[in-house]
Structure formats: C-alpha cells, structure tokens
Write an enzyme that holds these catalytic residues in place. Structure first.
Site, PDB file in Angstrom:
ATOM      1  N   GLU A 212      -3.325  -2.658   9.725  1.00 14.92           N
ATOM      2  CA  GLU A 212      -1.997  -3.253   9.821  1.00 14.92           C
ATOM      3  C   GLU A 212      -2.049  -4.696   9.296  1.00 14.92           C
ATOM      4  O   GLU A 212      -3.122  -5.296   9.213  1.00 14.92           O
ATOM      5  CB  GLU A 212      -1.540  -3.253  11.285  1.00 14.92           C
ATOM      6  CG  GLU A 212      -1.309  -1.877  11.857  1.00 14.92           C
ATOM      7  CD  GLU A 212      -0.305  -1.066  11.050  1.00 14.92           C
ATOM      8  OE1 GLU A 212       0.847  -1.474  10.947  1.00 14.92           O
ATOM      9  OE2 GLU A 212      -0.694  -0.013  10.503  1.00 14.92           O
TER      10      GLU A 212
ATOM     11  N   LYS B 169       2.216   4.940  18.266  1.00 10.60           N
ATOM     12  CA  LYS B 169       2.244   6.346  17.795  1.00 10.60           C
ATOM     13  C   LYS B 169       2.299   7.315  18.976  1.00 10.60           C
ATOM     14  O   LYS B 169       2.990   8.340  18.922  1.00 10.60           O
ATOM     15  CB  LYS B 169       1.005   6.615  16.934  1.00 10.60           C
ATOM     16  CG  LYS B 169       1.020   5.830  15.619  1.00 10.60           C
ATOM     17  CD  LYS B 169      -0.343   5.804  14.973  1.00 10.60           C
ATOM     18  CE  LYS B 169      -0.325   5.118  13.626  1.00 10.60           C
ATOM     19  NZ  LYS B 169      -1.662   4.821  13.115  1.00 10.60           N
TER      20      LYS B 169
ATOM     21  N   GLY C 137      -6.719  -0.970   2.586  1.00  9.60           N
ATOM     22  CA  GLY C 137      -5.285  -0.780   2.885  1.00  9.60           C
ATOM     23  C   GLY C 137      -5.035   0.049   4.124  1.00  9.60           C
ATOM     24  O   GLY C 137      -3.912   0.501   4.338  1.00  9.60           O
TER      25      GLY C 137
ATOM     26  N   THR D 290       0.837  -1.211   0.000  1.00 12.60           N
ATOM     27  CA  THR D 290       0.000   0.000   0.000  1.00 12.60           C
ATOM     28  C   THR D 290       0.874   1.265   0.000  1.00 12.60           C
ATOM     29  O   THR D 290       0.725   2.137  -0.865  1.00 12.60           O
ATOM     30  CB  THR D 290      -0.907   0.011   1.257  1.00 12.60           C
ATOM     31  OG1 THR D 290      -1.685  -1.177   1.257  1.00 12.60           O
ATOM     32  CG2 THR D 290      -1.832   1.219   1.275  1.00 12.60           C
ATOM     33  N   VAL D 291       1.792   1.360   0.965  1.00  9.22           N
ATOM     34  CA  VAL D 291       2.568   2.602   1.106  1.00  9.22           C
ATOM     35  C   VAL D 291       3.695   2.663   0.071  1.00  9.22           C
ATOM     36  O   VAL D 291       3.918   3.709  -0.556  1.00  9.22           O
ATOM     37  CB  VAL D 291       3.119   2.747   2.544  1.00  9.22           C
ATOM     38  CG1 VAL D 291       3.823   4.078   2.709  1.00  9.22           C
ATOM     39  CG2 VAL D 291       1.995   2.619   3.574  1.00  9.22           C
TER      40      VAL D 291
END
Ligand code: NDP
Ligand code: HSE
Length: 443
Positions: free
Chosen positions: A197, A212, A194, A20-21
């Site tokens: 995780e 985070k 997407g 995805t990224v």
C-alpha cells in the site's frame, strides 16, 4: 455476440489513477481488447484519465487519452459512462466517488479502505441513484472471491471463512522462512514490485487485511460493513525463531483473516496464526492469497491466486468492468445487490468481543534454567484450567543460562489467556516478554 452489437458505441471509461493498478488496467484492456469485446458485447474505451504528476514515466501507453491532474474533471466529463477509481486513500477518493455517483456514473474500485470504512454510505448513495459500485479487486487481488461469495455460494449459510488476504505480508513471511531474509529488506522489495500500500504499515500492521475481512464478512453474513469491530494484529512481532519453531512442531505461521459465525455472535479478527502444515492454505506462499469458505451445504471451498500486483489486480478490475457493461441494459432491481443480500434484508449481527473468542495458542518464552520452573509454569496453566497440548524445551547455546520454552495450549477462551499472560508476566523465572501467537486447526 448478437448481430449488430459490435457496431454499438464503445462504453466510455474515466480512469482515476495511472499507478500500478491503473497502468495495469490500461495494458490489459489493450492486450485483451478482442476477448473483452466478445465477453462484454461492446467495445470499452478509456477516454479520460488522471494522475498527480502527468510527467511521470508510466507502465502503460496513454496516447489518445485526455489527461488531467484533477479527478473531478474526469468524473464531471459528460461523455464518461463508467469511472474506475484506482487512486486509493479515503478522503479525496470518497469525495470523488460520491460525486461520480451523483453524476450518475457506474464505478469500479480496488479501494478496500474506502469500501470497508465508507461502503455503507457509498452503497446507499449508489442504490438511491441507481448506479453500480463494483469492488472485486478490493479483496485478494486477482481472486474472484467477491463473486464467489456473493453469487457462487449464494445458496449457502456461510459458517466461517479464513484467508491469507495480504500479499505483502505473505511475501514477507515466506521470504523470512525460505530465504532467511530480513523483514525490512523484503518489505522494500514488495514496495518495488507494487504489492504494498502507499503506506506500507497498512500491510504489516494488518489494517489492509482487516479492510478486506470486513468486506468479505459483510457479504458472507449479510450484514452492514463493520470494519471498526475487526480485531487487528499485524506481523511485525513475528520473528524468524517463531517461524522455525512452528515448522519444527508441524505448523506454518500465516497472517489470517478469520470470520466465524458462533452462537454468541460473529468473530472478526486478523492476526498471525499457526496452521497445521498439512492444510492446503498453510502452503500458500509469496504474494499468493487464498481464502477458505465453509458453507453449510457445499462444505469447505478454497480460492487461490495472486493477491497483489498490476496484472492480477487489473484482471479483477476489468472483470467488474465487463459486468458493469453487461448490466447497462438491465433494470437496477435485477442487479446483484452490492453486499449480496437486498439492502432492507441486511441483518445487524452482533460481533463477538475478542476476549470471548476461543482458540489455541503458541507461547514462546525464555526462562532461567533451574529445577521447578517447568512445574511452576504448568501449575499456572492448570489453575486457569488451560490444557497444555505440548511443551518443548530448547537447550541453551553454550555459555548461556536462559532456556527457550515453547508451549502449545488446547483451545481456550481469550479471556483466560489474557489472565495467563498477566501471571506469566509476574514470574521472576521468565526473562523478557512472552510471545503469544494464536493457533487454528481450520476444521
Ligand atoms: P499507486 O500509488 O501505484 O497509484 C495511485 C495513482 O493515483 C497514481 O497514478 C497517482 O498519481 C494517482 N493519484 C493519487 N492521488 C491522486 C490525486 N489526488 N489526484 C490525481 N491522481 C492521484 O497505487 P496502486 O495502483 O497500487 O493502488 C491503487 C488502489 O488499488 C489502492 O486503493 C490500492 O489499495 C488498491 N489495490 C492495489 C493493489 C496492488 O497490488 N497495488 C492490489 C489491489 C488493490 P501519480 O502516479 O502521478 O502519483
Ligand atoms: N497491499 C495489498 C497486498 C495489495 O499486499 O495484499 C492488494 O490488496
């Protein structure tokens, strides 16, 4: 751009991961190439990439890029200047990142698990080798919150921050409220889109948000990463009834990460939270994220944007890449420190134990419909010096004898609430478990 810069050799990038990224990053670099060149001062070219399965269909075009299945081949490629680590996970990604640092490569990563758990080791290695590890995409997708905290708010003493920092979780809570959809059904959609995780329990059990929060808190308070001290609760026990009852009382349920400086230590916690509906952050829906940061000089500031997905995350990855390209010609000592303060100035702040944290509560329970039950309940709270803000009794559906009671408390120490829960658990008029959700006014 200075005259002649456009003629400089492009910066050569090695890309780990074409999912995805990674796929979104290739697309963005292609689509915005001209704009990126104007900002970075040099061209950027992905020359080598890796994925597990090179025959899988991709969302991006990899023509002209050397492909491997072994990430080590990319980090050992002597022509590569910068590594984009977009594989995810902790084991292999940690080894590969340390190897890339050893090879003198700068790194951009979206991997919050890796930074939250191994960031202290990784940053120390990067500083010793004089390379940059940039991680904007690791927190809140496309929102430039790392830059905001580390640079934009650098003049402030940060008092607290609170954020919706998991897109999947917020998408699930929003769809449950607005569309009355099932948890599992919405989670499956988040995976298709997407957002989730590789292991979606990280999203729904609050672990991703805890990663985070640990990263943001470390920058906000100038302390080493302390992921293992984050109190973590997910959204799996939030029911549609709770969402509805909260709305009736003027609140929204959001999964929040909260870091707060108190006299006794730093609070680090992620959990579902009722927030008054008039707060801007209560109206952040779907995959959107938002973080409120309170600085002692600037006051509250709010950062909002897409928290997950290919393009928003690629936006943060490429912004970091542009920063790295710009910094290539700077001396290492003139760079922004990884955690905002210089490594020797990091303070080992103490973290407040969860039972010392103070917050208000929403409680929901089912009780037998008989006189005196409400009086017993309020006496229990009075004995523990817990003040009640509101009590609502729901009429049972026809033919049913159990009544739902919703109770909001005033702010109380968690330790007292734990005692109250024990006492409620022993009351024979209460049927089943008592649901407890924390409530924050964010003022
Ligand atoms: P994906 O699963 O979509 O992509 C991971 C990629 O890494 C795949 O191309 C996979 O190959 C490759 N890969 C995994 N393991 C190996 C290995 N051992 N050797 C070679 N290649 C490997 O993940 P995402 O793109 O969603 O996430 C990447 C990172 O970005 C994670 O750290 C995630 O937490 C983070 N992130 C994700 C966001 C999102 O919205 N998705 C937002 C912000 C951060 P193959 O495709 O062949 O399986
Ligand atoms: N799974 C993460 C989320 C991706 O849903 O927020 C972005 O970090």
């Amino acid at each position: 751009m200075k005259e002649g810069e456009e003629n400089m050799e492009p910066v050569k990038v090695g890309l780990l991961g074409l999912g995805t990224v990674g796929g979104g990053t290739i697309n963005l670099l292609q689509e915005n190439a001209e704009e990126i060149m104007r900002r970075a001062g040099r061209g950027i070219e992905v020359i080598h990439a890796c994925a597990r399965d090179l025959n899988k269909p991709r969302i991006c075009d990899t023509e002209g890029i050397s492909l491997s299945t072994d990430p080590n081949e990319v980090v050992d490629n002597p022509d590569v200047d910068v590594i984009l680590e977009l594989i995810g996970g902790e084991g292999m990604a940690r080894d590969v990142m340390l190897r890339a640092i050893e090879n003198g490569k700068h790194i951009v990563t979206a991997n919050k698990a890796l930074i939250a758990k191994h960031g202290n080791e990784i940053f120390a290695a990067a500083e010793a080798r004089g390379v940059i590890v940039a991680f904007e995409a690791a927190v809140a997708g496309g929102i430039p919150i790392i830059k905001g905290l580390r640079e934009g708010l650098a003049a402030n003493r940060i008092e607290w921050l609170a954020g919706i920092i998991n897109g999947t979780g917020n998408f699930i809570l929003t769809e449950m409220r607005d569309e009355d959809r099932d948890f599992a059904d919405v989670l499956a959609e988040a995976q298709r889109l997407g957002y989730a995780e590789a292991d979606p329990t990280f999203d729904v059990e609050g672990i991703d948000a805890a990663h985070k929060l640990a990263i943001m808190a470390s920058i906000a308070f100038g302390m080493p990463l302390k992921f293992d001290r984050v109190y973590t609760e997910g959204i799996t026990h939030v029911t549609r009834d709770d969402v509805t009852f909260a709305e009736e009382l003027g609140y929204r349920i959001k999964h929040l990460g909260i870091a707060r400086r108190t006299w006794n230590g730093i609070e680090l916690r992620v959990h579902p939270t009722l927030i008054p509906e008039r707060q801007l952050i209560a109206n952040v829906d779907g995959v959107m994220n938002a973080v409120v940061v309170k600085g002692n000089m600037v006051g509250p500031t709010l950062y909002y944007g897409a928290g997950a997905g290919a393009e928003p995350t690629a936006s943060a990855v490429v912004a970091d890449l542009i920063d790295v390209v710009r910094a290539l010609s700077c001396a290492p000592e003139s760079r922004v420190p990884h955690l905002g303060v210089h490594p020797h100035a990091l303070a080992d702040e103490s973290i407040l134990a969860m039972d010392e944290v103070e917050t208000a509560y929403y409680l929901r329970m089912q009780v037998v419909d008989r006189p005196g039950v409400l009086a017993d309940l309020t006496r229990t709270f009075a004995d523990l010096e817990i003040s009640i803000e509101a009590v609502v009794q729901k009429e049972p559906p026809p033919g049913e004898s159990l009544v739902t009671i919703i109770l909001l408390t005033r702010t109380v120490q968690e330790r007292q609430m734990v005692k109250a829960m024990e006492m409620l658990g022993k009351m024979d008029a209460i049927f089943g478990d008592v649901t407890r959700i924390r409530l924050e006014y964010l003022q």
